[in-house]
Design an enzyme around this catalytic site. Structure first.
Site, PDB file in Angstrom:
ATOM      1  N   HIS A 110       0.810  -1.221   0.000  1.00  0.00           N
ATOM      2  CA  HIS A 110       0.000   0.000   0.000  1.00  0.00           C
ATOM      3  C   HIS A 110       0.840   1.266   0.000  1.00  0.00           C
ATOM      4  O   HIS A 110       0.298   2.364  -0.053  1.00  0.00           O
ATOM      5  CB  HIS A 110      -0.965  -0.003   1.195  1.00  0.00           C
ATOM      6  CG  HIS A 110      -2.215  -0.779   0.906  1.00  0.00           C
ATOM      7  ND1 HIS A 110      -3.393  -0.185   0.536  1.00  0.00           N
ATOM      8  CD2 HIS A 110      -2.452  -2.114   0.913  1.00  0.00           C
ATOM      9  CE1 HIS A 110      -4.309  -1.122   0.337  1.00  0.00           C
ATOM     10  NE2 HIS A 110      -3.763  -2.297   0.557  1.00  0.00           N
ATOM     11  N   HIS A 117       7.268  -7.461   3.666  1.00  0.00           N
ATOM     12  CA  HIS A 117       5.842  -7.215   3.871  1.00  0.00           C
ATOM     13  C   HIS A 117       4.955  -8.377   3.425  1.00  0.00           C
ATOM     14  O   HIS A 117       4.097  -8.837   4.170  1.00  0.00           O
ATOM     15  CB  HIS A 117       5.406  -5.951   3.158  1.00  0.00           C
ATOM     16  CG  HIS A 117       3.929  -5.730   3.246  1.00  0.00           C
ATOM     17  ND1 HIS A 117       3.308  -5.323   4.404  1.00  0.00           N
ATOM     18  CD2 HIS A 117       2.933  -5.900   2.342  1.00  0.00           C
ATOM     19  CE1 HIS A 117       2.012  -5.234   4.202  1.00  0.00           C
ATOM     20  NE2 HIS A 117       1.747  -5.577   2.959  1.00  0.00           N
ATOM     21  N   GLU A 173     -22.861  15.426  -3.212  1.00  0.00           N
ATOM     22  CA  GLU A 173     -24.308  15.294  -3.058  1.00  0.00           C
ATOM     23  C   GLU A 173     -24.837  14.273  -4.054  1.00  0.00           C
ATOM     24  O   GLU A 173     -25.680  13.451  -3.735  1.00  0.00           O
ATOM     25  CB  GLU A 173     -24.933  16.661  -3.325  1.00  0.00           C
ATOM     26  CG  GLU A 173     -26.211  16.911  -2.565  1.00  0.00           C
ATOM     27  CD  GLU A 173     -26.753  18.290  -2.851  1.00  0.00           C
ATOM     28  OE1 GLU A 173     -26.053  19.258  -2.493  1.00  0.00           O
ATOM     29  OE2 GLU A 173     -27.834  18.380  -3.443  1.00  0.00           O
TER      30      GLU A 173
END
Lengths: 162, 731
Positions: free
Chosen positions: B248, B299, B712
């Site tokens: 990430h 990782h 919205e």
């Protein structure tokens, strides 16, 4: 006769699919094997109630010649199908369960002290481990009165299952 | 299932043998009662366990499906690069919006020094070189929900970048100077977990070294705070604080998973500068750490090709995003040449991606044959937009000489996408091999069985078996591999006969109560000690059932939303099976249809009772799948099909809108909206009428001023769960 055969086949087919689904939940590698330690969970999730002893017997049947720690689906399927077809180890009706608790409740108080229950469940039958007992207590114990109202407990768990 | 066996009846008979007059039941009877209760309880726990498992599967498969989706977004950008010339008239404008100059010349020259800190700023002040009082100030400030001023952030990032440039790809540590090293896993923006770790284990210092194993950002809401804290400690204790890169730490992932958005929201003016710096910093993070030449920490994992010596030699900073091939050393020229390339995008096509790109193709785990046309090793030209982004890359062998054809896209540079400058089949094999090594380190997952197979689920890296681990450890004289990357219920997990530890430090990752976090400490004896924790909002201990139920309910909600998002496709599939139009189909058919549409590997038959109702005859009433979920607010007057599509791609649209909205006003023009949507829908091959879009755009321009409040707009495409509403009403 043909119809009977068809419906029998359909039944077997349904059972196969059920078993396959349950198996898949634990098949992490997607190679049709599951860890042997999960077999108990799988079988129980299919609605069966084997005792620990009976479970060991089933495992012995599905294990490899030389145990690898894994169970293969091809071996598991026929054995489990037979179990389900014969309806071995079928579920326990609620009232029977209630009676079992009542048997332990010698003074017919309607509830059980944790110590009473603990004594029976960790020393008799197929004893609970300490973790199992603690886990049951955390679900069953009434927090105020510190006893187990088993009637409520059984009803609650039965509802939770559905 | 009926129960008519003689065994049960017998048991029944036996238990009712008790006589009212007998006070104490016989020992045999109490034993039978005990056995019955034990059996029943064990079955109950097994059922809970099944629910817990499939809940976990749901979360994971939706998570990974989301990761697959984000490839669509990056391939969307490639698609645009290729096809913008085909968009009439307004195309270049839109593209230039999306692909704006990353930084103006001004911005480039400006450093943090130009950024003033006004007197009204009430957050923490830090000064360089950093001291303990600075890190303490940062910690207190973040606990108090404050935000660090952009000037300090930029300064911190500049210093961090300078520092990291001197670091090697692999860091070699020793425990001889300290007692123990603490290794932490994924944090994903969960500041509370980091603070809890520091509380339990102490702050980093010369006596208390730490390794953080990647994935500091995305998903959680405090990613930038975590980064600031980690980098501050990095500068303060350079020999005792170590950070590995995670998958990430990648700007393309950040676009999708929330870090980019977080930064832009918290830093409206300087967000882009910050993100640009972070892009460089992420690629400068070391990819592995080795302790005492015995323990390897990465990782994701390893592959059968992992070679630590080779890894030590590659130029890691060139790999800005593992989703793009590394820049070649011609890229410096190429960036200037980019505009020429863009101008000729229509005519230049890659002759085919190198075989490394096959890993990028998404395939469902179980059926490798489906959709695997480009996962074979053939190098067929893949100019389709859904395929590997590299399919859309351009080819050139050397910078094109001037004079050049002037193009409307002159001066185009790519902000967050500058590494989209692809080097196709002419990428030096060495560079590509290095890139692949890094992808393997950051994306791989362990598996139980031997061997090494491509990780098609994630689309990158591989699944590596115990034999691969053993060989690697042996080859380099190592004892243990510590990795993160996968969420684990207990925060950590052993595998491969104790050779591999997964450590995960974000508790409640999927949902409140879903999992613990953990960290591991290693001393000179190399015996790992684990410490677990769980950030919790409630103090009362939850029962097993409650924990499972909370997580399960959340997972099922996500799943129901997925069903809703694909409603028309699902209905079409169901109706194919429902020949007689009864509204019902068999369980098997229902499961097959659902799996084929959603492409999620889940035990559908087991889940069915939670998702759909049965008719009296045992068949599934398939409409009932959609009953619980409905649109949140009244959706503008549009067809259900369009509504569904908008709902499904809501997140991606949000990202694109945010990029378009350069001044972060929340508004974009009608034109921009229309163009974005057209591009998007043609990329996705969604069949939507142009006039429908125009109508939609007009109808959501509430002020009739030619601009749309896209937040919205997107709100209309949230869903609510009816059961929630009912609960709220009942109060």
């Amino acid at each position: 006769m043909a119809e009977e055969r068809d419906s029998a086949e359909a039944l077997v087919s349904e059972i196969h699919k059920k078993i396959t689904d349950a198996f898949e939940v634990f098949d992490h590698e997607f190679n049709k094997t599951v860890d042997i330690r999960e077999i108990g969970t799988i079988i129980r999730s299919l609605g069966c109630f084997p005792s620990e002893g009976e479970l060991h017997d089933i495992i012995a049947e599905v294990e490899e010649e030389e145990p690898t720690g894994y169970i293969h689906f091809e071996k598991f399927l026929p054995v489990m199908t037979k179990v389900l077809m014969e309806r071995k180890f079928c579920p326990i009706p609620e009232h029977l369960l209630m009676q079992a608790f009542e048997v332990l409740d010698q003074q017919k108080k309607g509830f059980l002290e944790p110590e009473e229950l603990k004594k029976h469940l960790t020393q008799e039958g197929e004893p609970f481990t300490r973790e199992e007992m603690e886990e049951m207590f955390s679900a069953a114990l009434d927090p105020d009165k510190n006893v187990i109202f088993y009637k409520d407990f059984v009803s609650m768990m039965t509802i939770e299952e559905t | 299932m009926g129960c008519g066996t003689s065994a049960a009846t017998e048991a029944q008979g036996r238990l009712s043998e008790k006589d009212d007059s007998v006070k104490a039941p016989s020992p045999a009877l109490t034993m039978k009662a005990a056995i019955l209760i034990q059996r029943w309880y064990r079955r109950y726990v097994a059922r809970l366990e099944i629910r817990r498992r499939y809940t976990w599967s749901i979360f994971q498969s939706i998570e990974y499906a989301g990761e697959q989706d984000q490839l669509q977004l990056s391939s969307f950008f490639s698609f645009m690069l290729d096809n913008f010339t085909q968009i009439s008239g307004n195309g270049p404008d839109l593209i230039s919006h999306l692909l704006d100059p990353a930084l103006t010349e001004e911005e480039k020259q400006a450093t943090f020094e130009g950024v003033e800190v006004s007197d009204s700023y009430s957050g923490p002040h830090i000064s360089f070189p950093l001291t303990v009082s600075d890190t303490n100030a940062l910690l207190s400030a973040f606990k108090a929900q404050q935000i660090l001023h952009a000037r300090y952030v930029l300064q911190l990032l500049y210093e961090t970048k300078r520092f990291l440039k001197q670091m090697p790809n692999i860091i070699y540590l020793s425990t001889s100077y300290t007692k123990e090293i603490t290794v932490c896993g994924d944090l994903h923006g969960r500041l509370d977990d980091l603070l809890l770790i520091f509380y339990k284990n102490g702050l980093p210092s010369t006596d208390n070294p730490y390794v953080f194993n990647g994935d500091f950002v995305d998903r959680g809401k405090k990613s930038i705070e975590i980064i600031i804290i980690l980098f501050a400690f990095l500068l303060l204790y350079p020999d005792h604080m170590h950070l590995n890169r995670g998958n990430h730490e990648d700007h393309i992932m950040n676009l999708r998973y929330g870090f980019t958005k977080e930064v832009m929201q918290k830093y409206r003016t300087h967000g882009r500068q910050i993100l640009q710096l972070l892009q460089d910093i992420f690629s400068l993070l070391p990819v592995a750490t080795v302790i005492d030449d015995k323990v390897l920490i990465v990782h994701g994992g390893i592959s059968d090709m992992t070679d630590l010596e080779f890894l030590g030699s590659i130029e890691r900073q060139k790999i800005k995003s593992v989703l793009r091939l590394p820049k070649s050393f011609e890229d410096v020229e190429a960036e200037r040449g980019l505009e020429k390339i863009c101008g000729q995008a229509g005519s230049l096509r890659s002759a085919g991606g190198p075989s490394g790109g096959t890993r990028k193709r998404r395939c469902r785990r179980r059926k490798p044959s489906s959709g695997s046309s480009s996962s074979s090793s053939s190098s067929s030209s893949s100019s389709s937009s859904i395929s590997s982004p590299r399919g859309a890359s351009q080819v050139w062998s050397s910078p094109l000489p001037s004079p050049r054809v002037p193009s409307p896209t002159d001066l185009l540079q790519l902000p967050f996408l500058d590494s989209i400058v692809a080097v196709a089949s002419l990428a030096p094999p060495r560079e590509e091999a290095g890139w692949k090594q890094i992808v393997d380190l950051l994306w791989s997952d362990p598996k139980k069985q031997d061997g090494c197979t491509a990780n098609t689920f994630r689309g990158g890296g591989c699944y590596f078996g115990p034999d691969v681990t053993r060989r690697l450890l042996q080859r380099h004289g190592l004892q243990l591999l510590i990795r993160s990357h996968e969420c684990k219920q207990e925060g950590y997990e052993f595998c491969h006969d104790g050779q591999v530890i997964t450590i995960f430090s974000a508790s409640n990752y999927y949902e409140e109560g879903s999992n613990r976090g953990a960290y591991v400490k290693l001393g000179p004896d190399m015996v790992p000690r684990f410490f677990q924790y769980q950030v919790s909002r409630c103090t009362r201990k939850l029962t097993l059932h409650q924990r499972v139920s909370v997580a399960e309910s959340s997972a099922l909600k996500s799943l129901k939303e997925k069903l809703f998002a694909h409603r028309s496709e699902l209905m079409a599939a169901f109706q194919e099976y429902d020949v007689n139009k009864t509204g019902c189909i068999s369980i098997t058919d229902w499961a097959q249809a659902t799996e084929s549409v959603l492409k999620l590997d889940l035990p559908w038959r087991t889940l069915r009772p939670r998702l759909a109702r049965l008719a009296p005859d045992g068949a599934v009433e398939y409409q009932s799948c959609f009953e619980d979920v409905s649109a949140g607010q009244p959706v503008p007057q549009i067809s259900p099909n369009l509504a569904e599509t908008l709902y499904r791609y809501r997140t991606d649209l949000e990202i694109v809108f945010n990029i378009i909205d350069k001044d972060h006003s929340g508004l974009i023009s009608i034109d921009e909206f229309r163009q974005t949507w057209k591009l998007f829908s043609s990329h996705l091959n969604v069949d939507v009428d142009d006039s429908a879009i125009d109508d939609l755009a007009r109808s959501i321009d509430y002020n009739k001023d030619g601009s749309i409040d896209f937040n919205e707009f997107l709100e209309a495409f949230r869903v609510v769960h009816k059961l929630d509403t009912k609960e709220k009403q009942q109060g």
